[in-house]
Design a protein around this motif. Structure first.
Motif, short mmCIF file in Angstrom:
data_model
loop_
_atom_site.label_atom_id
_atom_site.label_comp_id
_atom_site.label_asym_id
_atom_site.label_seq_id
_atom_site.Cartn_x
_atom_site.Cartn_y
_atom_site.Cartn_z
N HIS A 124 74.49 82.48 53.53
CA HIS A 124 73.04 82.65 53.39
C HIS A 124 72.30 81.76 54.38
CE1 HIS A 124 74.10 79.25 50.71
NE2 HIS A 124 72.92 78.75 51.04
N ALA A 125 71.01 82.01 54.51
CA ALA A 125 70.10 81.18 55.29
C ALA A 125 68.69 81.45 54.81
CB ALA A 125 70.22 81.48 56.78
N ILE A 126 67.80 80.50 55.03
CA ILE A 126 66.38 80.65 54.70
C ILE A 126 65.61 80.72 56.01
CG2 ILE A 126 64.38 79.57 53.60
CD1 ILE A 126 66.27 78.26 51.62
N GLY A 127 64.73 81.70 56.12
CA GLY A 127 63.99 81.90 57.34
C GLY A 127 62.81 80.97 57.50
N GLU A 128 62.35 80.83 58.73
CA GLU A 128 61.20 79.98 59.04
C GLU A 128 59.98 80.44 58.25
OE1 GLU A 128 58.44 78.68 62.90
OE2 GLU A 128 60.28 79.85 63.18
N GLY A 129 59.24 79.46 57.70
CA GLY A 129 58.01 79.75 57.00
C GLY A 129 58.17 80.04 55.52
N VAL A 130 59.38 79.90 54.98
CA VAL A 130 59.61 80.15 53.57
C VAL A 130 59.66 78.81 52.84
CG1 VAL A 130 61.14 81.16 51.84
CG2 VAL A 130 60.82 82.30 54.05
N PHE A 131 58.85 78.66 51.81
CA PHE A 131 58.73 77.43 51.01
C PHE A 131 59.21 77.74 49.60
CE2 PHE A 131 55.44 74.32 49.02
CZ PHE A 131 56.42 73.35 48.86
N VAL A 132 60.23 77.02 49.16
CA VAL A 132 60.83 77.32 47.86
C VAL A 132 60.95 76.07 47.00
CG1 VAL A 132 62.21 79.20 48.87
CG2 VAL A 132 63.26 76.94 48.57
N VAL A 133 60.96 76.30 45.68
CA VAL A 133 61.53 75.35 44.74
C VAL A 133 62.98 75.79 44.56
CG1 VAL A 133 61.49 74.44 42.39
CG2 VAL A 133 59.33 74.90 43.60
N GLU A 134 63.90 74.89 44.85
CA GLU A 134 65.32 75.21 44.80
C GLU A 134 65.97 74.49 43.64
OE1 GLU A 134 68.33 75.60 48.33
OE2 GLU A 134 68.33 73.50 47.71
N LEU A 135 66.68 75.24 42.82
CA LEU A 135 67.53 74.66 41.78
C LEU A 135 68.97 74.78 42.23
CD1 LEU A 135 65.00 76.19 40.22
CD2 LEU A 135 66.23 75.40 38.20
N GLN A 136 69.77 73.76 41.95
CA GLN A 136 71.16 73.82 42.35
C GLN A 136 72.00 72.90 41.47
OE1 GLN A 136 70.42 72.02 46.46
NE2 GLN A 136 72.17 70.81 45.76
N GLN A 137 73.29 73.12 41.52
CA GLN A 137 74.19 72.15 40.92
C GLN A 137 74.07 70.85 41.70
OE1 GLN A 137 77.66 75.06 41.09
NE2 GLN A 137 78.09 74.05 39.13
N PRO A 138 74.36 69.71 41.04
CA PRO A 138 74.00 68.40 41.61
C PRO A 138 75.01 67.87 42.63
CG PRO A 138 74.97 68.09 39.45
CD PRO A 138 74.88 69.58 39.67
N THR A 139 75.14 68.58 43.75
CA THR A 139 76.01 68.12 44.85
C THR A 139 75.32 68.40 46.18
OG1 THR A 139 77.15 70.23 45.23
CG2 THR A 139 78.04 68.80 43.48
N ASP A 140 75.91 67.90 47.25
CA ASP A 140 75.41 68.16 48.60
C ASP A 140 76.54 68.71 49.47
OD1 ASP A 140 73.45 68.18 50.64
OD2 ASP A 140 74.19 66.27 51.42
N PHE A 141 77.23 69.72 48.94
CA PHE A 141 78.35 70.34 49.65
C PHE A 141 77.88 71.59 50.38
CE2 PHE A 141 80.87 68.74 45.76
CZ PHE A 141 81.02 67.48 46.31
#
Length: 348
Positions: free
Chosen positions: A194-211
């Motif tokens: 996946h990727a997020i395109g330029e100009g998209v602002f999100v609230v992101e929920l995720q599992q608590p890692t930085d992998f």
């Protein structure tokens, strides 16, 4: 006797990232240019809210510091039942099981993916992988877009060749391009490219890692090892979903909520529930909120958050709050829109 646990308003927490962004976060929080450095404006595209998670390989960077000076991680460790509730602790220990971010893509993010729980346990000694979800809260530009899943099934060798050659156009063109607007949400299972395109602002929920395993690393990370997190791509690519995501299958990841006008809107598809929960709250009358470890993002308006003890807190556009389980039942009232983020529900 220590004071009872109560809702806490949090300041911004923007660890330096490798990509540009952050203007939408500053605008939401009404930050002036004098309050941020040039570096923070250019490379502050993520605000880690109520974070007990560090950047990969770092000791403290990414952690939320509470107003009393403690790391939130240490406060939760000292009183996990108070912060998280007994049922949650029995299921997840002292982990919040959640990381919430504000993410403002000032440029397109690279094509990347995340490991699932089993892969993370085997290779990173972690209880959690990194499934995530995006709640689109703002867009800029003529065609705001996110990218998710390969349109056609690919031979893993093909992807490996793209990575070896750093063939970014082939990687991106192989993905589904999904136009988005505020109110749209996307569930991103572990393994999904996946990727997020330029100009998209999100609230992101995720599992608590930085992998993050980054296929398209050259123009973003500058170091191949940062792309595969030291595993080597032969190993890292075993966590990648190379299956086909046609229109019907992809629709199972997406929810369009902009026109839903009820006081409480479940924002995410059912597949998100084992990982996290998110609701949009727009109270027409005082709205009761069950006890839970909760992260609140105020996306618009002004309201009041009241506790059963009679304490009242003003909440306004751009606020972020962390609410301990022991704060008890709350009441939200006012002309306000709030995104409520919670860990997965557990049975008592």
């Amino acid at each position: 006797m220590s004071a009872p646990l109560a809702p806490i308003r949090l300041p911004a927490n923007q660890p330096t990232q490798f990509y540009r962004g952050g203007a939408a976060i500053a605008a939401l929080r009404s930050a002036s240019s004098g309050d941020t450095t040039d570096l923070a404006r250019e490379f502050g595209p993520e605000d880690w809210v109520a974070s007990t998670t560090t950047l990969f390989g770092r000791d403290t960077e990414g952690l939320t510091r509470l107003p009393d000076g403690r790391w939130l991680r240490d406060a939760v460790e000292a009183d996990p039942v108070g912060w998280l509730g007994r049922d949650h602790v029995e299921a997840f220990g002292s982990s919040t099981a959640l990381l919430v971010k504000l993410l403002d893509a000032g440029q397109r993010l690279p094509v990347h993916f995340h490991p699932d729980d089993e892969f993370a346990r085997r290779h990173f000694d972690s209880h959690f992988g990194k499934t995530e979800a995006w709640i689109v809260v703002g867009t800029q530009g003529p065609s705001p877009t996110v990218y998710a899943g390969f349109r056609e099934a690919l031979d893993p060798r093909t992807v490996a060749d793209w990575v070896a050659d750093q063939d970014a156009p082939s990687m991106l063109n192989a993905l589904n391009a999904v136009p988005v607007e505020p109110g749209d949400t996307v569930h991103v299972p572990a393994g999904l490219p996946h990727a997020i395109g330029e100009g998209v602002f999100v609230v992101e929920l995720q599992q608590p890692t930085d992998f993050s395993l980054t296929l398209e690393w050259r123009d973003f990370l500058g170091d191949e090892a940062k792309g595969h997190l030291g595993l080597g791509f032969d190993t890292a690519l075993k966590a990648l979903d190379t299956s086909a995501w046609d229109e019907q299958r992809l629709a199972g990841l997406i929810r369009r909520t902009a026109t839903v006008d009820t006081a409480v809107v479940d924002l995410l598809v059912p597949g998100s529930r084992p990982f996290f929960r998110a609701d949009r709250l727009r109270p027409t009358t005082p709205l009761a909120l069950d006890p839970s470890f909760t992260v609140l993002v105020v996306s618009g308006g002004h309201g009041r958050l009241k506790t059963a003890r009679g304490d009242s807190y003003d909440v306004s556009t751009g606020d972020t709050w962390v609410v301990p389980h022991a704060a008890g039942e709350l009441e939200l009232d006012g002309d306000v829109t709030v995104i409520r983020c919670r860990p997965p529900a557990v049975r008592g």
